[in-house]
Design an enzyme around this catalytic site. Structure first.
Site, PDB file in Angstrom:
ATOM      1  N   ASN A  73      -3.830   9.787  -6.648  1.00  0.00           N
ATOM      2  CA  ASN A  73      -2.617  10.606  -6.653  1.00  0.00           C
ATOM      3  C   ASN A  73      -1.343   9.765  -6.635  1.00  0.00           C
ATOM      4  OD1 ASN A  73      -3.567  13.453  -6.537  1.00  0.00           O
ATOM      5  ND2 ASN A  73      -4.607  12.731  -4.694  1.00  0.00           N
TER       6      ASN A  73
ATOM      7  N   ASP B 127      -1.532  -0.594   6.120  1.00  0.00           N
ATOM      8  CA  ASP B 127      -1.718   0.107   7.404  1.00  0.00           C
ATOM      9  C   ASP B 127      -3.209   0.321   7.695  1.00  0.00           C
ATOM     10  OD1 ASP B 127      -2.096   2.083   5.341  1.00  0.00           O
ATOM     11  OD2 ASP B 127      -2.014   3.596   6.922  1.00  0.00           O
TER      12      ASP B 127
ATOM     13  N   ASP C 156       0.884  -1.154   0.000  1.00  0.00           N
ATOM     14  CA  ASP C 156       0.000   0.000   0.000  1.00  0.00           C
ATOM     15  C   ASP C 156       0.931   1.215   0.000  1.00  0.00           C
ATOM     16  OD1 ASP C 156      -2.311   1.669   0.490  1.00  0.00           O
ATOM     17  OD2 ASP C 156      -1.594   1.816   2.558  1.00  0.00           O
TER      18      ASP C 156
ATOM     19  N   ASP D 118      -0.068   5.044   0.924  1.00  0.00           N
ATOM     20  CA  ASP D 118      -0.301   6.013   2.002  1.00  0.00           C
ATOM     21  C   ASP D 118      -0.220   5.342   3.370  1.00  0.00           C
ATOM     22  OD1 ASP D 118      -1.164   8.418   0.440  1.00  0.00           O
ATOM     23  OD2 ASP D 118      -2.716   7.054  -0.251  1.00  0.00           O
TER      24      ASP D 118
ATOM     25  N   GLY E 285      -7.413   3.810   3.296  1.00  0.00           N
ATOM     26  CA  GLY E 285      -7.601   2.820   2.242  1.00  0.00           C
ATOM     27  C   GLY E 285      -8.887   2.971   1.451  1.00  0.00           C
TER      28      GLY E 285
HETATM   29  C1  G6P Z   1      -5.537   5.965   0.108  1.00  0.00           C
HETATM   30  C2  G6P Z   1      -5.710   6.612   1.466  1.00  0.00           C
HETATM   31  C3  G6P Z   1      -7.124   7.091   1.647  1.00  0.00           C
HETATM   32  C4  G6P Z   1      -7.550   7.953   0.474  1.00  0.00           C
HETATM   33  C5  G6P Z   1      -7.448   7.165  -0.809  1.00  0.00           C
HETATM   34  C6  G6P Z   1      -7.833   7.974  -2.031  1.00  0.00           C
HETATM   35  O1  G6P Z   1      -6.088   4.702   0.134  1.00  0.00           O
HETATM   36  O2  G6P Z   1      -5.387   5.715   2.502  1.00  0.00           O
HETATM   37  O3  G6P Z   1      -7.205   7.812   2.839  1.00  0.00           O
HETATM   38  O4  G6P Z   1      -8.863   8.433   0.648  1.00  0.00           O
HETATM   39  O5  G6P Z   1      -6.112   6.725  -0.949  1.00  0.00           O
HETATM   40  O6  G6P Z   1      -6.856   8.954  -2.252  1.00  0.00           O
HETATM   41  P1  G6P Z   1      -6.903  10.067  -3.354  1.00  0.00           P
HETATM   42  O7  G6P Z   1      -5.471  10.536  -3.416  1.00  0.00           O
HETATM   43  O8  G6P Z   1      -7.351   9.429  -4.638  1.00  0.00           O
HETATM   44  O9  G6P Z   1      -7.844  11.109  -2.902  1.00  0.00           O
HETATM   45 MG    MG Z   2      -2.684   3.130   3.648  1.00  0.00          MG
END
Ligand code: G6P
Ligand code: MG
Length: 214
Positions: free
Chosen positions: A117, A169, A8, A10, A45
């Site tokens: 992102n 995580d 993963d 983030d 996530g």
């Molecule tokens: C990851 C993070 C989430 C987030 C998701 C979408 O999984 O853990 O907290 O909402 O990505 O992210 P984004 O960058 O597309 O908004």
């Molecule tokens: Mg994560």
């Protein structure tokens, strides 16, 4: 025997999770919606629009689809601004040595993230071309706890899901890995998740041999 490891992004490779929190908190404050770190834990996530829906559970106002898109965009703009601070120095403790060791042993490595992102973040930390496969929020219909992103990463590496280990995580990410019949190492917020096959606060205390024999 594990033949591939899917990370993963983030909260595992880099602490963008704090920036997600700050972005949502600013947006929620501006809208007078109650939000705190406990609610933020539920967003790990989970996709951007599903995260927004969780935040709106505390809202007294009903938002139209257009307004929801605007709120999510506003949060994402704040988040993207914060991401500019990230450099390769922000790669979390233990990550680089585990990645290098896996490469040395010719174990395939991938990113499996719900984030749209992901390409921008990998660019900022200098890992754009490092992984054998990247599967992210731009490629999938169903975000974690659905296993889609991990199954896609496995497919792109040409490895059977049962021979993959996921490093996560998030509660939703641990569930996604298990739903995909993969092994899971829980770190950070998932270090207390008993459903994971192995847990650790971070990757610095992890022996690659232990991971590959899970
Ligand atoms: C990851 C993070 C989430 C987030 C998701 C979408 O999984 O853990 O907290 O909402 O990505 O992210 P984004 O960058 O597309 O908004
Ligand atoms: Mg994560």
């Amino acid at each position: 025997m594990i033949k591939a490891v899917i990370f993963d992004l983030d909260g595992v490779i880099v602490s963008t999770d704090e920036f997600h929190y700050q972005g949502w908190q600013k947006m929620a404050d501006a809208e007078n919606i109650y939000f705190d770190r406990a609610i933020n834990e539920r967003l790990r996530g989970v996709s951007r629009m599903e995260s927004l829906e969780i935040i709106l559970e505390k809202s007294h106002k009903t938002y139209s689809a257009e307004e929801k898109t605007e709120l999510a965009t506003r949060k994402n703009d704040i988040y993207r601004e914060l991401l500019k601070k990230i450099t390769p120095k922000d790669i979390l403790v233990g990550v680089s040595s585990v990645l290098e060791e896996l490469k040395r042993r010719k174990i395939k490595i991938a990113i499996g993230s719900s984030s749209r992102n992901t390409p921008a973040i990998l660019e900022r930390i200098g890992l754009s071309n490092f992984f054998d496969a990247v599967a992210d929020g731009n490629d999938i219909k169903n975000s974690k706890p659905d296993p889609e992103v991990f199954l896609l990463a496995a497919k792109r590496m040409g490895i059977n899901p049962s021979e993959c280990l996921v490093v996560e995580d998030a509660e939703a990410g641990v569930e996604a890995a298990l739903a995909g019949a993969m092994k899971v190492l829980g770190v950070g917020s998932a270090a207390t998740d008993h459903r994971a096959h192995l847990t650790s606060n971070d990757l610095s205390a992890i022996e690659v041999d232990t991971l590959l024999n899970l």
